[in-house]
Scaffold this motif. Structure first.
Motif, short mmCIF file in Angstrom:
data_model
loop_
_atom_site.label_atom_id
_atom_site.label_comp_id
_atom_site.label_asym_id
_atom_site.label_seq_id
_atom_site.Cartn_x
_atom_site.Cartn_y
_atom_site.Cartn_z
N THR A 125 0.83 -1.21 0.00
CA THR A 125 0.00 0.00 0.00
C THR A 125 0.86 1.26 0.00
O THR A 125 0.51 2.27 -0.62
N LEU A 126 2.01 1.22 0.70
CA LEU A 126 2.89 2.38 0.73
C LEU A 126 3.49 2.65 -0.64
O LEU A 126 3.57 3.81 -1.08
N ILE A 127 3.91 1.59 -1.33
CA ILE A 127 4.49 1.75 -2.66
C ILE A 127 3.41 2.24 -3.64
O ILE A 127 3.68 3.09 -4.50
N SER A 128 2.20 1.72 -3.49
CA SER A 128 1.10 2.16 -4.36
C SER A 128 0.81 3.65 -4.15
O SER A 128 0.61 4.40 -5.11
N GLY A 129 0.78 4.06 -2.88
CA GLY A 129 0.56 5.47 -2.60
C GLY A 129 1.65 6.35 -3.18
O GLY A 129 1.39 7.45 -3.69
N LEU A 130 2.91 5.85 -3.14
CA LEU A 130 4.02 6.61 -3.70
C LEU A 130 3.86 6.76 -5.22
O LEU A 130 4.15 7.84 -5.77
N MET A 131 3.40 5.71 -5.90
CA MET A 131 3.21 5.79 -7.35
C MET A 131 2.12 6.80 -7.70
O MET A 131 2.28 7.60 -8.63
N VAL A 132 1.00 6.75 -6.97
CA VAL A 132 -0.09 7.70 -7.25
C VAL A 132 0.35 9.12 -6.94
O VAL A 132 0.05 10.06 -7.68
N ALA A 133 1.10 9.30 -5.86
CA ALA A 133 1.60 10.64 -5.52
C ALA A 133 2.56 11.15 -6.60
O ALA A 133 2.54 12.34 -6.95
N THR A 134 3.41 10.26 -7.12
CA THR A 134 4.31 10.65 -8.22
C THR A 134 3.51 11.09 -9.44
O THR A 134 3.85 12.07 -10.11
N GLY A 135 2.43 10.35 -9.73
CA GLY A 135 1.55 10.74 -10.84
C GLY A 135 0.95 12.12 -10.62
O GLY A 135 0.83 12.91 -11.56
N SER A 136 0.57 12.43 -9.36
CA SER A 136 -0.02 13.75 -9.08
C SER A 136 1.00 14.86 -9.25
O SER A 136 0.68 15.96 -9.72
N VAL A 137 2.28 14.60 -8.87
CA VAL A 137 3.33 15.61 -9.05
C VAL A 137 3.55 15.87 -10.54
O VAL A 137 3.70 17.02 -10.99
N LEU A 138 3.59 14.79 -11.32
CA LEU A 138 3.77 14.94 -12.76
C LEU A 138 2.58 15.68 -13.38
O LEU A 138 2.76 16.52 -14.29
N LEU A 139 1.38 15.40 -12.88
CA LEU A 139 0.19 16.10 -13.39
C LEU A 139 0.25 17.58 -13.02
O LEU A 139 -0.17 18.44 -13.82
N TYR A 140 0.75 17.89 -11.83
CA TYR A 140 0.90 19.30 -11.44
C TYR A 140 1.84 20.03 -12.39
O TYR A 140 1.55 21.15 -12.84
N TYR A 141 2.97 19.40 -12.72
CA TYR A 141 3.89 20.00 -13.68
C TYR A 141 3.21 20.21 -15.04
O TYR A 141 3.38 21.26 -15.67
N LEU A 142 2.45 19.23 -15.45
CA LEU A 142 1.76 19.31 -16.74
C LEU A 142 0.75 20.45 -16.77
O LEU A 142 0.68 21.23 -17.73
N THR A 143 -0.04 20.58 -15.71
CA THR A 143 -1.06 21.63 -15.69
C THR A 143 -0.44 23.01 -15.56
O THR A 143 -1.02 23.99 -16.04
N GLU A 144 0.71 23.11 -14.91
CA GLU A 144 1.38 24.40 -14.81
C GLU A 144 2.00 24.80 -16.15
O GLU A 144 1.94 25.96 -16.56
N LYS A 145 2.59 23.84 -16.83
CA LYS A 145 3.23 24.15 -18.10
C LYS A 145 2.20 24.53 -19.15
O LYS A 145 2.46 25.39 -20.01
N TYR A 146 1.04 23.91 -19.11
CA TYR A 146 -0.02 24.20 -20.08
C TYR A 146 -1.22 24.82 -19.37
O TYR A 146 -2.37 24.44 -19.61
N ARG A 147 -0.94 25.78 -18.50
CA ARG A 147 -2.02 26.38 -17.71
C ARG A 147 -3.03 27.12 -18.58
O ARG A 147 -4.17 27.29 -18.18
#
Length: 1014
Positions: free
Chosen positions: A196-218
């Motif tokens: 569960t900890l590793i799964s949470g880390l993967m989803v959190a990494t996806g959210s960080v990448l999505l944040y970068y994406l939304t900022e770059k193409y705001r």
């Protein structure tokens, strides 16, 4: 060598992009979205498989129906939360927050798993945690799919998403392969409870990448929260006002049943698979179950990826939508029956049968079913389609999952009462066989529902064709052909049948004879003519006998002529003697002219002479119909031979129909010496349409002629428009190249005309042509050009707003005639305001190449209304649609601000420096290529009235302007500003083509000649 390597790598890159159906400017966004979806899906699949292992090992499969029931409610609840977040947060924040919220509980679940002996109300904390974990996984799948869909819709416009979303959505399938094969290794390294900890880390990494994406193409996201309450109320009232009745209701009911049954069968197969898996546990506990599921998921993922990428769309195209839709339920029914038979005969265990059953269901559910689903919704009108899709996906599927859970509990209770319990394994096998029997029955019901959808689909296709509502890429071609045959064979109105033939011609013109040829003799004469005209576009010898049989009947002259032409074009050894009887004067001119033209193609010398004589008599006949039909027949002959002598006289014929028919002949026979007549025909209202169609018929041969005419600035705007229109109707790659090239270099009326022509090209060929050649970045550049030009207009309006005195010429005669300077300045300001409206219109036209036409049109309509509430709605539409880099400048431009405020909002594109009125006027004249003729003339009128000096270059260049009233304004200015220079120029302007200008020159020469130099 280095340049060669660079070109080679660029060529490889373009080849890869073409194979993926991507454009270079879409790659970064697509890859980032693919990574976000893949990372989060990997984490969720790890969590799901681990949760299943823990749950089955600790509590058994008989508790799973409660999860199905609970998931029906949690999905709806989280959907409400998602909607609420959009009201309080900007969308680009919402999508990141949702993904972050998904990861937080995954870290907390690890602590609850360890409390097996601690209980709350008699239930252990570990059980509650694992139960919540499974529910959370199901909810996260819904949220992840919704988040990915919404984010993709914002990052990609409607045309881009058709190419990019299949690649983005395949991230889940790739995640299935990666997570499945890696899970056994992960379990060995960190242990089951720490996944569960590793799964949470993967989803959190996806959210960080999505944040970068939304900022770059705001710029792709609206800056404000989604919709206001008033808007939602209006939309809700509008939706509830729509009723699904009649044939549409008969289609919607089985359509909803189709997706409900798909979900019910999926849940039943899923439950029985896990139920059997529980009893196959060799004793290693939850880790064995999770490892087995991981390997199973990886193998299944490989097949899913291969099917989705290489088979799904091709299979639908080859065998049709409904045959494809039947594959899954029919496969489940057949495999279920085989499993029951093999299990009773003790050939194969029930577990093996359920593995195959679940493998088939998972494989086709997420590949073929996902490919077929959008097509099934197409016959539903646009205004209620989204509502029905919401009903299916948001209500029908979650509710059916809960109802299925209740049904499973009932079946478990019933089977527990009626089946013997002596052997626990035998009991569970018998129980599974009963469930498999129910699955087979439901699968057969599903097949019947597909048949019902198909029968109603056919009827709606016909109705859609009659109303002109159906797009040519939205239908199942095989179903459409069956619909056309059924409609044409049954009694009914000609309008409906004509609409069906037209639609079939649009979709499959090369094979239209396959449907029409067998039923030709049963059609009315009007439809026979339409059918033969359509079949003649692609004549096929396979239908020769059908047409020959038709020609033996008593037919109207127009139909018989078409039949003779079809026979002649498709027959290997045509019988010329059979055409000679049709040359008799008593035969209708339509048939006689056709027969003569056909004989002239392949007859011997004597036969050609006889046919030529027949046409000569028709061309010189006193009756107009004879001359018209004779002229039309010339277009069907390969060589005009001696009949060319009659063309000059026919071009001057008193009959308009004869002249128009001759223009088509010039095009059909490629008579290059008469091509100038086609161009001249565009200049006259009576022959304009015929000349236009004749030029279009020449295809690429006409392009040099049309380009010369379209780029001739001395021609009228109407004639140049006809030339651009002809290029658009030709529609070849070369014609689109010319249009796009002039789109980039043209301005004003020329650019506006080209934009409209490209937008009107069928099947969005013009839109795709522009995107292929200049891409999204090129269109954004054009929009920025328009915004910078609007900035110059605002600068002119601001700096010229205070003109009330005369400038440099203090010796002006106060009694001289003419309007005061402030009135002339007002004329210029009105002209500039008109230029602003034109540039705004071009901005909306350019946006239609990137976004849905109806959405842009709705925004333009609301903004043009001028009412604050409607302008606000239009701006919100654009805010939620537009994603260009200069989005904020564009939106501020359309808002109701003053010119100064709008000018400041355009600061990132143009730095405004206040100028004196005379300097601003000279600055406008430097931009003369972008100004309209009237605005240019107003500049010189204002300079004359205000007595401002202009540069010699500006004056002399505009004196050669193709528009007469601009030259007239320049002459009036020179009369005041520089009489000495004017006297030297006047002799050169005596033969001006504009009568008003030449009269003005004569008057000035007389004035200066009488009074000498002033």
């Amino acid at each position: 060598m280095e340049n060669f390597q660079i070109r080679g790598s660029a060529g490889v890159r373009q080849g890869v992009l073409r194979s993926l159906n991507l454009r270079s400017e879409e790659v970064e966004r697509t890859v980032l979205m693919f990574l976000v979806y893949t990372l989060t899906s990997v984490g969720l699949i790890w969590l799901e498989l681990s949760t299943v292992g823990l749950f089955l090992d600790e509590y058994g499969a008989d508790k799973m129906p409660y999860i199905y029931i609970a998931s029906a409610f949690i999905g709806s609840g989280l959907g409400f939360v998602y909607s609420w977040l959009q009201k309080i947060l900007p969308l680009r924040r919402t999508v990141v927050v949702v993904l972050g919220m998904m990861s937080v509980p995954l870290f907390l679940f690890r602590f609850g798993i360890g409390y097996e002996n601690t209980k709350i109300a008699g239930i252990s904390i570990a059980f509650i945690t694992i139960f919540l974990m499974w529910l959370w996984v199901e909810a996260c799948y819904v949220l992840n799919d919704l988040n990915t869909s919404i984010t993709s819709n914002q990052l990609f416009n409607i045309r881009e998403i058709k190419r990019t979303y299949p690649l983005v959505s395949s991230g889940y399938l790739v995640a299935g392969v990666v997570s499945g094969f890696s899970l056994p290794v992960l379990l060995y390294v960190v242990g089951l409870k720490n996944v569960t900890l590793i799964s949470g880390l993967m989803v959190a990494t996806g959210s960080v990448l999505l944040y970068y994406l939304t900022e770059k193409y705001r710029q792709a996201f609206p800056e404000t929260a989604h919709w206001t309450d008033d808007d939602e109320d209006d939309d809700q009232q509008e939706f509830t006002a729509r009723k699904v009745t009649g044939p549409l209701q008969k289609y919607a009911v089985p359509l909803v049943s189709f997706f409900v049954l798909a979900e019910v069968l999926y849940v039943l197969v899923d439950f029985q698979f896990y139920s059997q898996l529980e009893y196959q546990n060799p004793g290693d506990g939850a880790s064995w179950i999770a490892s087995f599921l991981g390997i199973y998921e990886g193998i299944q993922g490989l097949f899913q990826v291969a099917t989705q990428w290489f088979a799904s769309s091709r299979l639908v195209e080859r065998i049709g939508v409904f045959v494809t839709a039947v594959i899954l339920p029919a496969g489940i029914a057949i495999l279920g029956v085989l499993t029951i038979g093999a299990s009773l005969g003790q050939l194969v265990s029930v577990f093996i049968g359920l593995i195959l059953l679940r493998f088939l269901d998972e494989l086709l559910h997420y590949t073929l079913l996902e490919t077929v689903s959008p097509v099934l919704f197409q016959p539903i009108p646009d205004n209620i389609r989204s509502g029905i899709q919401t009903l299916v996906n948001g209500v029908g599927e979650p509710l059916s999952c809960g109802v299925t859970g209740v049904g499973i509990l009932i079946m478990l209770w019933v089977t527990d009462k009626i089946l013997p319990h002596q052997d626990e394994k035998a009991f569970h096998d018998q129980q599974s066989l009963i469930f498999i029997g129910a699955i087979v029955v439901l699968a057969l019901v599903w097949v019947f529902v597909v048949w019902l959808i198909r029968s109603q689909y056919v009827g709606l296709l016909v109705k859609s064709a009659e109303r002109g509502r159906l797009g040519v890429t939205d239908v199942d071609l095989k179903a459409l052909k069956r619909a056309v045959v059924e409609t044409l064979q049954k009694p009914g109105g000609e309008d409906e049948k004509r609409a069906c033939i037209e639609l079939l011609t649009q979709i499959d013109p090369k094979n239209v004879g396959e449907v029409l040829a067998p039923i030709l003799d049963s059609l009315p004469a009007v439809l026979q003519r339409q059918s033969l005209e359509t079949m003649l576009q692609h004549p096929n010898p396979a239908y020769l006998e059908n047409v020959r049989a038709l020609s033996q009947q008593s037919l109207p002259p127009e139909v018989l002529a078409l039949a003779l032409r079809y026979i002649w074009l498709t027959e290997a050894e045509p019988n010329i003697e059979s055409l000679r009887p049709y040359l008799q004067p008593i035969v209708d001119p339509v048939v006689r002219g056709t027969a003569a033209a056909l004989i002239m193609r392949r007859g011997d010398r004597q036969q050609k002479a006889e046919a030529t004589n027949t046409l000569r008599q028709m061309l010189t006949h006193k009756q107009e119909r004879e001359r018209v039909m004779g002229t039309r027949a010339l277009g069907e002959a390969d060589y005009l031979q001696g009949l060319r002598l009659y063309i000059p006289n026919l071009l001057q014929d008193e009959s308009l129909r004869v002249r128009c028919a001759l223009l088509d002949v010039i095009s059909s026979t490629h008579s290059e010496e008469y091509y100038p007549s086609l161009l001249r025909g565009l200049g006259y209202k009576s022959t304009r349409e015929a000349a236009l169609q004749a030029l279009v018929k020449l295809h690429n041969d006409a392009i040099p002629l049309l380009v010369y005419l379209a780029e001739d600035i001395h021609k009228s705007d109407l004639v140049r428009l006809q030339a651009w229109t002809a290029l658009g109707q030709i529609g070849t790659a070369e014609a689109i190249d010319i249009l796009v090239s002039n789109l980039m270099t043209g301005w004003g009326t020329t650019r506006r005309n080209i934009l409209r022509i490209l937008l009107k090209m069928p099947s969005e060929a013009g839109i795709e042509g522009v995107l292929d050649r200049i891409g999204r970045s090129g269109l954004e550049t054009l929009i920025e050009q328009e915004l910078m030009f609007i900035g110059q207009i605002y600068a002119g309006l601001v700096d010229l707003s205070g003109v009330t005195t005369y400038g440099n010429f203090s010796d002006r005669d106060a009694k001289s005639e003419g309007p005061p300077a402030n009135d002339t300045a007002e004329l210029l300001q009105r002209a500039l305001t008109g230029l602003e409206a034109d540039a705004t219109d071009r901005c909306f036209l350019l946006m239609k190449f990137l976004y849905p036409l109806d959405t842009v049109q709705a925004a333009a309509f609301n903004i043009a209304s001028g009412q604050p509430s409607l302008v606000a709605r239009g701006l919100e539409i654009l805010d939620n649609t537009v994603d260009i880099a200069k989005k904020r400048s564009l939106l501020n431009l359309f808002d109701q601000h003053s010119e100064r405020e709008k000018l400041s909002n355009l600061s990132e594109l143009m730095v405004y420096k206040p100028l004196a009125p005379s300097d601003r006027l000279r600055r406008l004249l430097e931009l003369r290529h972008f100004l309209s003729d009237w605005a240019l003339a107003c500049c010189f009128h204002l300079a004359r009235e205000a007595r401002w000096s202009l540069t010699a270059q500006q004056t002399l260049v505009c004196l050669q302007h193709p528009t007469g009233f601009v030259r007239e304004a320049v002459l009036a200015y020179l009369k005041i500003a520089s009489p000495r220079a004017l006297v030297e120029l006047l002799p050169r302007l005596q033969n001006d083509p504009d009568n008003l200008v030449s009269a003005q020159v004569e008057e000035m020469m007389a004035e200066f000649g009488a009074g000498g130099k002033r």
